[in-house]
Design a protein around this motif. Structure first.
Motif, mmCIF file in Angstrom:
data_model
loop_
_atom_site.group_PDB
_atom_site.id
_atom_site.type_symbol
_atom_site.label_atom_id
_atom_site.label_comp_id
_atom_site.label_asym_id
_atom_site.label_seq_id
_atom_site.Cartn_x
_atom_site.Cartn_y
_atom_site.Cartn_z
ATOM 1 N N LEU A 27 0.829 -1.207 0.000
ATOM 2 C CA LEU A 27 0.000 0.000 0.000
ATOM 3 C C LEU A 27 0.860 1.252 0.000
ATOM 4 N N MET A 28 1.909 1.264 0.828
ATOM 5 C CA MET A 28 2.778 2.433 0.894
ATOM 6 C C MET A 28 3.486 2.677 -0.433
ATOM 7 N N ASN A 29 3.942 1.605 -1.076
ATOM 8 C CA ASN A 29 4.616 1.741 -2.374
ATOM 9 C C ASN A 29 3.652 2.243 -3.440
ATOM 10 N N GLY A 30 2.440 1.707 -3.434
ATOM 11 C CA GLY A 30 1.443 2.134 -4.410
ATOM 12 C C GLY A 30 1.057 3.587 -4.231
ATOM 13 N N GLN A 31 0.867 4.003 -2.979
ATOM 14 C CA GLN A 31 0.508 5.402 -2.715
ATOM 15 C C GLN A 31 1.658 6.343 -3.088
ATOM 16 N N LYS A 32 2.878 5.869 -2.909
ATOM 17 C CA LYS A 32 4.039 6.680 -3.280
ATOM 18 C C LYS A 32 4.052 6.945 -4.789
ATOM 19 N N GLN A 33 3.737 5.918 -5.572
ATOM 20 C CA GLN A 33 3.676 6.086 -7.032
ATOM 21 C C GLN A 33 2.559 7.054 -7.417
ATOM 22 N N MET A 34 1.415 6.887 -6.786
ATOM 23 C CA MET A 34 0.281 7.771 -7.073
ATOM 24 C C MET A 34 0.611 9.221 -6.724
ATOM 25 N N ARG A 35 1.214 9.421 -5.558
ATOM 26 C CA ARG A 35 1.570 10.771 -5.118
ATOM 27 C C ARG A 35 2.580 11.408 -6.068
ATOM 28 N N SER A 36 3.527 10.607 -6.549
ATOM 29 C CA SER A 36 4.535 11.125 -7.473
ATOM 30 C C SER A 36 3.892 11.642 -8.756
ATOM 31 N N SER A 37 2.951 10.890 -9.292
ATOM 32 C CA SER A 37 2.256 11.318 -10.512
ATOM 33 C C SER A 37 1.418 12.559 -10.250
ATOM 34 N N PHE A 38 0.763 12.600 -9.104
ATOM 35 C CA PHE A 38 -0.055 13.766 -8.752
ATOM 36 C C PHE A 38 0.803 15.015 -8.634
ATOM 37 N N GLN A 39 1.940 14.896 -7.971
ATOM 38 C CA GLN A 39 2.825 16.041 -7.778
ATOM 39 C C GLN A 39 3.395 16.541 -9.104
ATOM 40 N N SER A 40 3.493 15.654 -10.091
ATOM 41 C CA SER A 40 3.995 16.041 -11.416
ATOM 42 C C SER A 40 2.893 16.631 -12.297
ATOM 43 N N GLY A 41 1.691 16.700 -11.760
ATOM 44 C CA GLY A 41 0.575 17.226 -12.536
ATOM 45 C C GLY A 41 -0.030 16.212 -13.489
ATOM 46 N N GLU A 42 0.363 14.950 -13.364
ATOM 47 C CA GLU A 42 -0.185 13.887 -14.215
ATOM 48 C C GLU A 42 -1.409 13.288 -13.519
ATOM 49 N N TYR A 43 -2.495 14.049 -13.527
ATOM 50 C CA TYR A 43 -3.674 13.668 -12.763
ATOM 51 C C TYR A 43 -4.355 12.421 -13.311
ATOM 52 N N GLU A 44 -4.380 12.269 -14.630
ATOM 53 C CA GLU A 44 -4.975 11.069 -15.217
ATOM 54 C C GLU A 44 -4.205 9.819 -14.793
ATOM 55 N N LYS A 45 -2.883 9.932 -14.796
ATOM 56 C CA LYS A 45 -2.054 8.798 -14.392
ATOM 57 C C LYS A 45 -2.257 8.492 -12.909
ATOM 58 N N ALA A 46 -2.307 9.532 -12.095
ATOM 59 C CA ALA A 46 -2.526 9.343 -10.653
ATOM 60 C C ALA A 46 -3.874 8.680 -10.415
ATOM 61 N N ASP A 47 -4.870 9.095 -11.178
ATOM 62 C CA ASP A 47 -6.210 8.524 -11.072
ATOM 63 C C ASP A 47 -6.191 7.039 -11.441
ATOM 64 N N HIS A 48 -5.466 6.729 -12.498
ATOM 65 C CA HIS A 48 -5.355 5.335 -12.950
ATOM 66 C C HIS A 48 -4.660 4.472 -11.893
ATOM 67 N N ILE A 49 -3.614 5.000 -11.273
ATOM 68 C CA ILE A 49 -2.892 4.250 -10.250
ATOM 69 C C ILE A 49 -3.802 3.990 -9.043
ATOM 70 N N ALA A 50 -4.556 5.010 -8.628
ATOM 71 C CA ALA A 50 -5.466 4.839 -7.491
ATOM 72 C C ALA A 50 -6.495 3.747 -7.776
ATOM 73 N N ASP A 51 -7.063 3.775 -8.984
ATOM 74 C CA ASP A 51 -8.049 2.755 -9.355
ATOM 75 C C ASP A 51 -7.409 1.368 -9.427
ATOM 76 N N SER A 52 -6.183 1.316 -9.929
ATOM 77 C CA SER A 52 -5.483 0.037 -10.038
ATOM 78 C C SER A 52 -5.207 -0.548 -8.656
ATOM 79 N N LEU A 53 -4.845 0.297 -7.708
ATOM 80 C CA LEU A 53 -4.607 -0.160 -6.342
ATOM 81 C C LEU A 53 -5.880 -0.748 -5.739
ATOM 82 N N LYS A 54 -7.000 -0.146 -6.057
ATOM 83 C CA LYS A 54 -8.279 -0.658 -5.546
ATOM 84 C C LYS A 54 -8.663 -1.961 -6.245
ATOM 85 N N GLU A 55 -8.513 -1.999 -7.567
ATOM 86 C CA GLU A 55 -8.890 -3.196 -8.336
ATOM 87 C C GLU A 55 -8.049 -4.404 -7.942
ATOM 88 N N ASN A 56 -6.811 -4.152 -7.527
ATOM 89 C CA ASN A 56 -5.914 -5.247 -7.142
ATOM 90 C C ASN A 56 -5.916 -5.503 -5.632
#
Length: 440
Positions: A27-56
């Motif tokens: 969970l911590m690793n997944g959230q770290k990836q999501m946060r990194s994309s969000f901080q870079s302004g890649e909101y679609e990617k961050a959204d995809h990572i969040a959904d992927s974490l939930k789906e898995n």
């Protein structure tokens, strides 16, 4: 037969610690990836990572609050305001449900591990989701709902100590361990929110309720004075805040978010509460501030005019202060859990010693102790996309499309980041928010 049962019990303890650790790390690793994309302004990617974490199933059912908080923030800055409000509403409902459930269950709710509990949010997370809900409703021109959410910010802060005080009392009633453990909530010096009154003042003014706007402005001044008592606070009352009392002076609210919420880190300690010299591991988190390099923010409109934004809320410092309310409860329940696990370990080792001798008992005690320590972890879950500070100002713009560029500067006036946003102001526009974020 008996030795197989004992062995099975020890193995289960070891695996429980290993499985808990693996799940938390994923969970911590997944959230770290999501946060990194969000901080870079890649909101679609961050959204995809969040959904992927939930789906898995990395975001499990017990992590529903976290998933909803992250989705709310990501969708807000993506521009999907309806979905953002829905996600924050879900988070708020889950927080209430999980909190109520934990009160009814008593100490039985946290026997295994804090990371295995339903995450019911920190005080500041429950508070600031309403800020984003208010801004989301503003974007949808739902002034009435925006006002309700704005007022909820201050209301939750004022009620937090009582809420957790009642929770501590409920836990004390269900505690039958007969150990010298104090169940009480902590105290906070923050019971109000400048942002809450700023938003409410603007909304009252736009609704033609001048008395309401004036009252909110008076509350804003008091709230800022209160916040200035926090260590290293940079909050000051600025004359530009009073502009929200004049509804004809503005039709656009310019807001900028910067920085990151405090990080949770492990602060585990060992205590000899059993007074047997062996010690009990108490796994608790602590907040570590992540200071922003941003010292000033300006908004440039159509490359022809600019306004300076003023800080209205220090979310990170409020987080640090309000965390004190819940911390004694976290310590108490971790202590209870350590005591019960220690008692279980002693029971197993005594049984092994009776059956196989002192050497086997010592081995069982050693393995049980390692398993107990492995299974005890501080809960480091938290809202990763929550910013640290909010800056704001209001301006009146003519009808039509406008380019708004947000410039973030350091104390040396070095340009750290720039983001362009486009807004469309209607002929009868009352209050259009435009927002930017720099999660440095």
């Amino acid at each position: 037969m008996f030795n197989k049962q004992i062995a099975r019990g020890i193995v289960l303890l070891v695996f429980a610690g290993l499985i808990t650790g693996c799940g938390s790390q994923k969970l911590m690793n997944g959230q770290k990836q999501m946060r990194s994309s969000f901080q870079s302004g890649e909101y679609e990617k961050a959204d995809h990572i969040a959904d992927s974490l939930k789906e898995n199933d990395i975001y499990e059912a017990k992590d529903r609050v976290l998933y909803a908080l992250e989705k709310g923030t990501i969708n807000y800055f993506k521009g999907d305001y309806e979905q953002s409000v829905e996600s924050y509403t879900n988070a708020e409902e889950y927080i209430d449900q999980f909190f109520s459930k934990s009160v009814k269950t008593g100490i039985g709710a946290f026997i295994s591990n804090d990371t295995q509990l339903n995450y019911n949010g920190e005080v500041y997370e429950d508070v600031y989701l309403n800020a984003f809900k208010s801004l989301g409703y503003l974007k949808m021109n739902n002034f009435e709902s925006a006002l309700v959410e704005a007022r909820r910010i201050a209301q939750k802060l004022s009620e937090a100590e009582q809420k957790y005080g009642e929770y501590a009392s409920a836990m004390a009633e269900s505690d039958t361990t007969e150990k010298d453990i104090t169940w009480e909530a902590g105290t906070s010096n923050i019971h109000d929110s400048p942002l809450s009154h700023y938003l409410a003042g603007a909304l009252y003014a736009k609704a033609g309720e001048q008395d309401g706007a004036r009252i909110e402005m008076d509350k804003l001044k008091k709230a800022i004075n209160n916040h200035q008592a926090m260590p290293d606070s940079k909050l000051e009352f600025d004359s530009t805040f009073t502009r929200v009392q004049d509804p004809d002076q503005y039709n656009t609210m310019v807001m900028a978010f910067c920085g990151k919420a405090p990080d949770k880190v492990d602060n585990s300690i060992n205590t000899d509460i059993n007074r047997d010299g062996k010690g009990v591991k108490i796994a608790i988190p602590k907040l570590v501030m992540q200071p922003s390099n941003v010292a000033a923010i300006e908004a440039v409109i159509n490359d022809t005019m600019s306004i300076e934004l003023k800080i209205i809320e220090e979310m990170d410092k409020v987080a640090r202060e309000t965390f004190k309310i819940k911390k004694p409860i976290i310590v108490a329940r971790a202590t209870i859990r350590g005591v019960l696990k220690s008692a279980a370990q002693e029971g197993v080792s005594d049984a092994v010693e009776d059956e196989f001798g002192s050497v086997a008992g010592d081995v069982a005690s050693f393995i049980g102790g390692k398993a107990r320590e492995a299974s005890e972890q501080a809960d480091l879950r938290g809202w990763q996309t929550m910013p640290a500070n909010i800056y704001t100002n209001v301006i009146k713009l003519p009808a039509g499309e406008h380019d708004v560029t947000f410039n973030y500067y350091s104390a040396e006036r070095e340009l750290l980041y720039s983001e362009a946003r486009n807004i469309n102001i209607g002929e009868q526009e009352r209050l259009e928010p435009v927002a930017s974020i720099y999660s440095n």
